[in-house]
Enzyme design. Structure first.
Site, PDB file in Angstrom:
ATOM      1  N   GLU A   1       0.835  -1.207   0.000  1.00  0.00           N
ATOM      2  CA  GLU A   1       0.000   0.000   0.000  1.00  0.00           C
ATOM      3  C   GLU A   1       0.874   1.263   0.000  1.00  0.00           C
ATOM      4  O   GLU A   1       1.871   1.326   0.715  1.00  0.00           O
ATOM      5  CB  GLU A   1      -0.875  -0.002   1.266  1.00  0.00           C
TER       6      GLU A   1
ATOM      7  N   LYS B   1      -9.661   2.385  -2.040  1.00  0.00           N
ATOM      8  CA  LYS B   1      -9.815   1.843  -0.691  1.00  0.00           C
ATOM      9  C   LYS B   1     -11.205   2.174  -0.169  1.00  0.00           C
ATOM     10  O   LYS B   1     -11.550   3.349  -0.038  1.00  0.00           O
ATOM     11  CB  LYS B   1      -8.725   2.473   0.191  1.00  0.00           C
TER      12      LYS B   1
ATOM     13  N   CYS C   1      -5.822  -2.592   2.397  1.00  0.00           N
ATOM     14  CA  CYS C   1      -5.517  -2.461   3.832  1.00  0.00           C
ATOM     15  C   CYS C   1      -6.699  -2.685   4.774  1.00  0.00           C
ATOM     16  O   CYS C   1      -7.152  -3.801   4.950  1.00  0.00           O
ATOM     17  CB  CYS C   1      -4.841  -1.113   4.087  1.00  0.00           C
TER      18      CYS C   1
END
Lengths: 382, 382
Positions: free
Chosen positions: B118, B195, B232
C-alpha cells in the site's frame, strides 16, 4: 490420527523454548488470558466423570461511567453415550445424564450462560440419510422433554442454557428444524433461533432433514448480556455473523458438529475472525468422538460403504473481540470450557477500531439489492 | 521486539519435534504446499539486494473438461530507502530503484501477477497529520510518473502489476485517494480501484487525507485470471471481501500497512478467513520496517510525542480457498513471496463446500435494507 496431537495449543506450549513462548503465543493467540481457578468440588467432579475442565479470563479496561460487566460463559463438548443401535429414548436419557453432571460442574464454576453442542441429544446421524429412527429424536422447543429437563436445571442453577436440538414443529405439519432453544435463568423459554445455512458437503447431508431457518438473526437480552446463536455451518458465512452483530449481540455461540478431514484447519480461523470483525465474544463448540451407525452408508468420496462418521475433533474455544482467544479443549475428550469475560470489552474495541462506524452498510445494502436480481451480471472490467 | 521471533512459521518449523510436525502444520496451516525452486539468477539477485525470496505451490485436482489454469502470483514487502527528510522525488526514486530490482527477480521467477504494498512510493506518513510534504507523493493514476515507470516494466516482463499509490485526482479538484492501479501485462492501465474503508485508529489518521473510495468492488479480467484489490483496512470488513467474490474474483490482493502492537494477532486470521469464505486466493501484503519522521507527533495513546511509527511487521502470505496457506515472509526484512496457484481450485472448492449456493443473499439484501434505515431498531428478544 486425532490422537497424535491431543491439543494443538498445549503441544505448542510444551515444545517451544520458554524464553520465546510469550512472543510466540502473542503472535498466535493475542493477549495472554489468565487461567481461572475453580473450586475443588468442580475439579473432582470433572475427574470422576472424565471430562476436561478449563477456564480463562479476558479482562477489559476499567471505565469511569460503566461498571465492569463480568460474566462467565461456557460450552460443553461431548461424545454420545450408548450405541446408536439402542432405543432412541435410552440414547437420549444417557446423554441427559452425562450432561446433567457437566452442567452441575458448570454451576460450581459460576457459569452464567452455557451452550451445549449442536443436536446434543442425539448422534449426528444425518450421514445415514435414513429418516428412521433418527427423526424420533426431534421434539418440540416449547414442550419437549429436553426443554423441560433443562428448564429445571436452568432455574436451579440460575443459569441461561442454550439447547441446540432437532426440532419437530408440530404446528406446521411436523416440519423438522435445526434449532437452538434459549432457556432463561428463570427457567422460562426466552425464544428460539434456527440454523440459517444448511450444509450439503461430505457426510453432512443435512438438507435431507431440514430446510434453511426462518427465524432471521434474533439477539436475546438475558440478565448476563445480549446473546445470539449461529448454528454450525453458519460459521462459514460472514454475513450471518454480521447480522447477529448488527442486532447487538455481545456473545455469539456457535454450536457445531464437524470432522477433521473436512474442516479442521478452518476451525481456529472462522469463529475468531467473526469475533474480530463484529467486536463480540464467540464461543465455538464442536462435538467430539467417532460415531458408528447400525447400517453402512457412503460418503460421496469414492470410499467403500462404511458405518463410522469421521472424527469430531472437539477443540471448543472462546475468542474475544480484541482478537485474543483461549486454548481449545481436547480433540478427543469430553470437556467444559469456561471463559470469564468483561462484556465492556465489546464497546471498548468498537471505540478503538471503529469497525461498525466504517462499515458502510448503505453501500452493501445497495449492491446486494442488485446482486440478487436474476439477471444481474458481475462487475468485471475487461 | 519484532526481532525476537523473526518468522513465526519458521520458528515453529525449527522447534517442534519432527515426528509430529506434519500433523501440527496440517492443523495450523492446512494441506502442505510444495516449495518452489527458482533459477540461480533469481536467488543471486535476492541475495545481492538483500531481500527474502520464497515460493510455494498450491495444486488443484485434474479435471476432465478444463485444463489446469496455473499462474504465479506474488507480493512485495519493502522498507523505504532514504530518510523521510530527503526531497520527495529523491525518496520516491530510491524506492523505485529498489522495487525495480525485486520486480526483475519476480520476472526471473515467472511471476504473472504482482502486487506492491500500500502507498508503496512513500513512507506511511499519515501518522503525522501534516499535509506537506506528504501530499506531494500523490500522483495521477493515468499519467503519473509511477504508472509510467511500471507500465514499461509490465510490458517488458509480460506481467500484470498492481500499484497501490496515493492518488491525486486532478479532474475532481485535486482530491486525494488511496488507489490501486491495475497495469495489464500489455503495459496498459486496465483500471483502478479505491480503498473502501478508511481507518481512524492509532497512528492510522488516514481519514485526514482521503475519503471512502467510490469505485465499488470491480474485478479485473486479466490474461492470468480475475483479480481484485482490497486495500488495507478493508480486510477487517467481511462484506468488502464478499463483494469482490460476488463479482467473480479468483485472486484478491490485500496491500496493507499495519503495525505490530495494533494488529499482529489479527493478521493471520482475516485474509485467510476471506479466502475460505469466498473460495478465492488471497495475497496479503504488509509493509515492513520502522519509519521515522522529521517532526514529532502523538499517537492518541498517552505516550509522549515521538517521531517513529511502530514496527510494520511484514509477514506477507498467500491463503488458498481450501484454507491452506503459505508461511509468511520475514517480520523485519524486504521480501518477495511467490505462489504458483491453479485457479481451478476456486471452483472445485465452491463445488465441494457450496458456500456460494448456501449464501442466502436475498435474506441479507432484505435485512440490510432495513438496517440502514435511520430509525431501524435491532431485533432484540427480551
Amino acid at each position: 490420527m486425532a490422537g497424535e496431537v491431543e491439543n494443538i495449543e498445549k503441544f505448542i506450549d510444551e515444545h517451544l523454548p520458554s524464553d520465546k513462548l510469550k512472543e510466540v503465543k502473542r503472535l498466535l493467540y493475542g493477549k495472554e488470558l489468565r487461567s481461572l481457578e475453580f473450586p475443588p468440588g468442580a475439579q473432582e467432579l470433572a475427574k470422576a466423570k472424565e471430562f476436561e475442565l478449563k477456564g480463562y479470563a479476558c479482562d477489559a479496561a476499567i471505565e469511569s461511567t460503566r461498571s465492569p460487566r463480568v460474566v462467565r460463559i461456557a460450552g460443553i463438548q461431548n461424545k454420545i453415550v450408548l450405541s446408536t443401535s439402542d432405543p432412541v429414548s435410552d440414547q437420549r436419557d444417557a446423554i441427559w445424564a452425562k450432561i446433567s453432571d457437566i452442567i452441575k460442574c458448570a454451576a460450581l464454576c459460576g457459569v452464567n450462560v452455557l451452550c451445549l453442542q449442536e443436536a446434543w441429544t442425539m448422534p449426528f446421524a444425518f450421514c445415514t440419510r435414513e429418516k428412521q429412527p433418527w427423526a424420533e429424536f426431534a421434539e418440540s422447543v416449547e414442550n419437549g422433554p429436553t426443554t423441560k429437563f433443562l428448564q429445571q436445571l436452568a432455574q436451579q442453577y440460575n443459569m441461561v442454557i442454550i439447547s441446540p436440538i432437532l426440532e419437530r414443529e408440530e404446528d406446521h405439519g411436523d416440519i423438522l428444524q435445526n434449532t437452538a432453544v434459549i432457556i432463561s435463568n428463570t427457567g422460562e423459554v426466552l425464544g428460539k433461533t434456527r440454523k440459517n445455512h444448511i450444509p450439503r458437503v461430505g457426510d453432512f447431508n443435512e438438507s435431507t432433514y431440514y430446510m434453511e431457518g426462518n427465524t432471521g438473526h434474533p439477539v436475546f437480552q438475558t440478565q448476563f448480556g445480549k446473546i445470539a446463536v449461529n448454528i454450525c455451518y453458519g460459521r462459514h458465512h460472514p454475513q450471518n455473523w454480521m447480522m447477529y452483530g448488527l442486532n447487538g449481540a455481545e456473545i455469539v455461540f456457535n454450536p457445531s458438529a464437524t470432522v477433521g478431514a473436512l474442516s479442521e484447519p478452518l476451525w481456529p480461523i472462522e469463529a475468531r475472525n467473526a469475533a474480530i470483525a463484529n467486536s463480540y465474544f464467540v464461543c465455538g463448540i464442536n462435538r467430539v468422538g467417532t460415531e458408528t451407525f447400525p447400517n453402512e452408508f457412503t460418503s460421496g468420496d469414492g470410499r467403500a460403504a462404511h458405518k463410522d462418521f469421521g472424527h469430531f475433533y472437539g477443540s471448543s474455544y472462546v475468542a474475544a473481540p480484541d482478537g485474543s482467544r483461549t486454548p481449545g479443549l481436547s480433540r478427543t475428550q469430553d470437556g467444559l470450557i469456561v471463559a470469564e469475560v468483561d462484556l465492556n470489552l465489546c464497546r471498548q474495541v468498537k471505540d478503538r477500531w471503529g469497525f461498525r462506524m466504517t462499515q458502510r452498510l448503505d453501500l452493501y445494502a445497495e449492491e446486494l439489492a442488485e446482486v440478487v436480481q436474476p439477471f444481474w451480471k458481475p462487475n468485471i472490467v475487461n
